[in-house]
Design an enzyme around this catalytic site. Structure first.
Site, PDB file in Angstrom:
ATOM      1  N   HIS A  81       2.513  -4.458  -1.703  1.00  0.00           N
ATOM      2  CA  HIS A  81       3.324  -5.655  -1.487  1.00  0.00           C
ATOM      3  C   HIS A  81       4.353  -5.884  -2.588  1.00  0.00           C
ATOM      4  CE1 HIS A  81       4.403  -8.922   0.891  1.00  0.00           C
ATOM      5  NE2 HIS A  81       3.368  -9.708   0.788  1.00  0.00           N
ATOM      6  N   ARG A  82       4.273  -5.138  -3.685  1.00  0.00           N
ATOM      7  CA  ARG A  82       5.311  -5.221  -4.709  1.00  0.00           C
ATOM      8  C   ARG A  82       6.597  -4.544  -4.250  1.00  0.00           C
ATOM      9  NH1 ARG A  82       2.223  -2.273  -9.475  1.00  0.00           N
ATOM     10  NH2 ARG A  82       1.997  -0.847  -7.697  1.00  0.00           N
TER      11      ARG A  82
END
Length: 435
Positions: free
Chosen positions: A408-409
């Site tokens: 999700h980064r």
């Protein structure tokens, strides 16, 4: 050559020697900082009054010195007469003011909290901008700050053992050594996570302890690192592969030089390879500094293979340049090498994306762990027949469960949704995949 003695200038009082700014044998120029003294009010650098070679210190760390105290012996190396310039008592130095208890517990004072000094500390203009400062929670001299910059050390992370908690050069060296040792050791757990309590299972009955294989140990360590360091999000979907399955069963393996009819896996590999070209963010890795993305110009797909010794992930090179039959042959060859323990390290390196398929073993969905430094992985469950609405009635359809875990980064939910939709559409309509 002649020898001269550097004397302590008038700095309005006495102070303790807390740091040498140079080493014995170093060449200095008049005006260069030689050492640092600390009084109850301020810390200042004492400059050299002559140029030459420092041959001997006449003071030790911790000595109390005042005006005209001998500091160091300097051998004059230049063919010139040493000039002793008077100290400019009109130039006020930037100071760091502390309470008199600062030596035991140095405090950081903001500008509006600093008490006015009883008398200004004055030295030469050459050192007016080189005074020791307290920044954040550290307390260090200019020589130490320079050394810290050379090693890229954050001084707020270093424990000082000098007077009043001052950071010394030895503290920098010890910190760097500690970090190098730590970096060389595999990290398989987080310090913030308490370990599970040790349990004596033999209290409840007979037990048998067996050592993990080398592959299982390596996999365990790697998966733990990936799980702890990567913020996972998993997206689930089902795609109707009825047409794909019907087409697959019509394939004559001997016509393509195959030993058997290819499974659905080569079709999935080809689909992912095409998707990585269309969605390059999924074919990237986050730089270790966390501020850059490294985009790969090649498309290598890893396929998880279960072996008696543990899970391994051989890599298919340039998967986007191969046909379904070529991929089927490559997958079979790699799987056989894996099960026969013939894989080389190079066979498991360079992957861009990993596929983990449960095949016919069962399972309608799972959350696969990203194979870092990759940014996504696709989990494939067991296809089952379910009713599918065709707009007029429910028809039986072979639905394949898919699980896309992503970092999700790097990837947000909308991007993951588009990526999953592309995969589903290609697998649903075999003609799109083959064109």
């Amino acid at each position: 050559m002649t020898t001269e003695i550097v004397l302590m200038p008038d700095v309005d009082g006495a102070g303790d020697v807390v740091e040498y700014c140079i080493e014995l044998g170093d060449e200095i120029t008049a005006g260069d900082p030689m050492l640092v003294i600390e009084s109850d009010k301020a810390s200042v650098e004492i400059p050299a009054s002559i140029s030459g070679l420092v041959t001997e210190w006449l003071v030790q760390i911790g000595d109390r010195v005042s005006k005209d105290h001998p500091l160091a012996q300097v051998k004059i190396t230049a063919q010139e007469t040493p000039v002793h310039e008077p100290i400019n008592t009109d130039t006020q130095v930037e100071t760091v003011l502390t309470e008199k208890t600062a030596k035991s517990s140095p405090a950081v004072l903001s500008a509006n909290q600093m008490p006015a000094p009883q008398s200004p500390v004055s030295v030469t203009p050459a050192i007016s901008n080189s005074v020791i400062k307290q920044q954040g929670s550290y307390y260090a001299g200019p020589a130490v700050r320079k050394l810290a910059r050379e090693f890229s050390v954050n001084l707020t992370q270093v424990n000082g053992t000098g007077p009043g908690g001052r950071i010394l050069k030895e503290n920098i060296h010890a910190y760097v050594k500690q970090q190098l040792i730590k970096a060389s050791q595999p990290v398989i757990s987080s310090a913030a996570i308490p370990p599970l309590p040790k349990e004596d299972f033999s209290r409840f009955g007979d037990t048998d302890t067996q050592s993990l294989s080398s592959i299982a140990k390596a996999t365990s360590a790697h998966m733990t690192r990936c799980w702890l360091n990567i913020p996972h999000v998993t997206l689930f979907d089902e795609t109707n592969i009825s047409d794909l399955e019907a087409f697959r069963k019509t394939i004559q393996p001997e016509a393509y030089g195959l030993e058997k009819t290819p499974s659905i896996l080569p079709f999935i590999v080809l689909t992912i390879a095409r998707a990585l070209v269309k969605f390059p963010r999924f074919n990237s890795s986050l730089h270790p500094d966390g501020t850059q993305l490294i985009y790969k110009q090649y498309t290598n797909i890893g396929v998880a293979v279960d072996t008696p010794a543990g899970l391994v992930v051989p890599v298919i090179r340039n998967a986007n340049q191969q046909s379904v039959s070529q991929l089927a042959s490559t997958i079979n060859a790699l799987a056989n090498k894996a099960r026969n323990k013939q894989l080389k390290i190079a066979d498991m390196q360079g992957g861009c994306f990993t596929i983990s398929s449960l095949g016919s073993n069962g399972g309608s969905g799972f959350t696969p762990i990203i194979n870092g430094p990759e940014v996504a992985i696709l989990g494939v469950g067991k296809a089952t027949i379910k009713p599918v609405w065709d707009g007029e009635a429910f028809q039986p359809g072979l639905l394949l469960p898919l699980s896309l875990s992503f970092d999700h980064r790097v990837i947000n939910g909308a991007e993951a949704g588009r990526f999953m939709a592309y995969i589903s559409n290609k697998l649903r309509d075999i003609k799109q995949l083959l064109l």
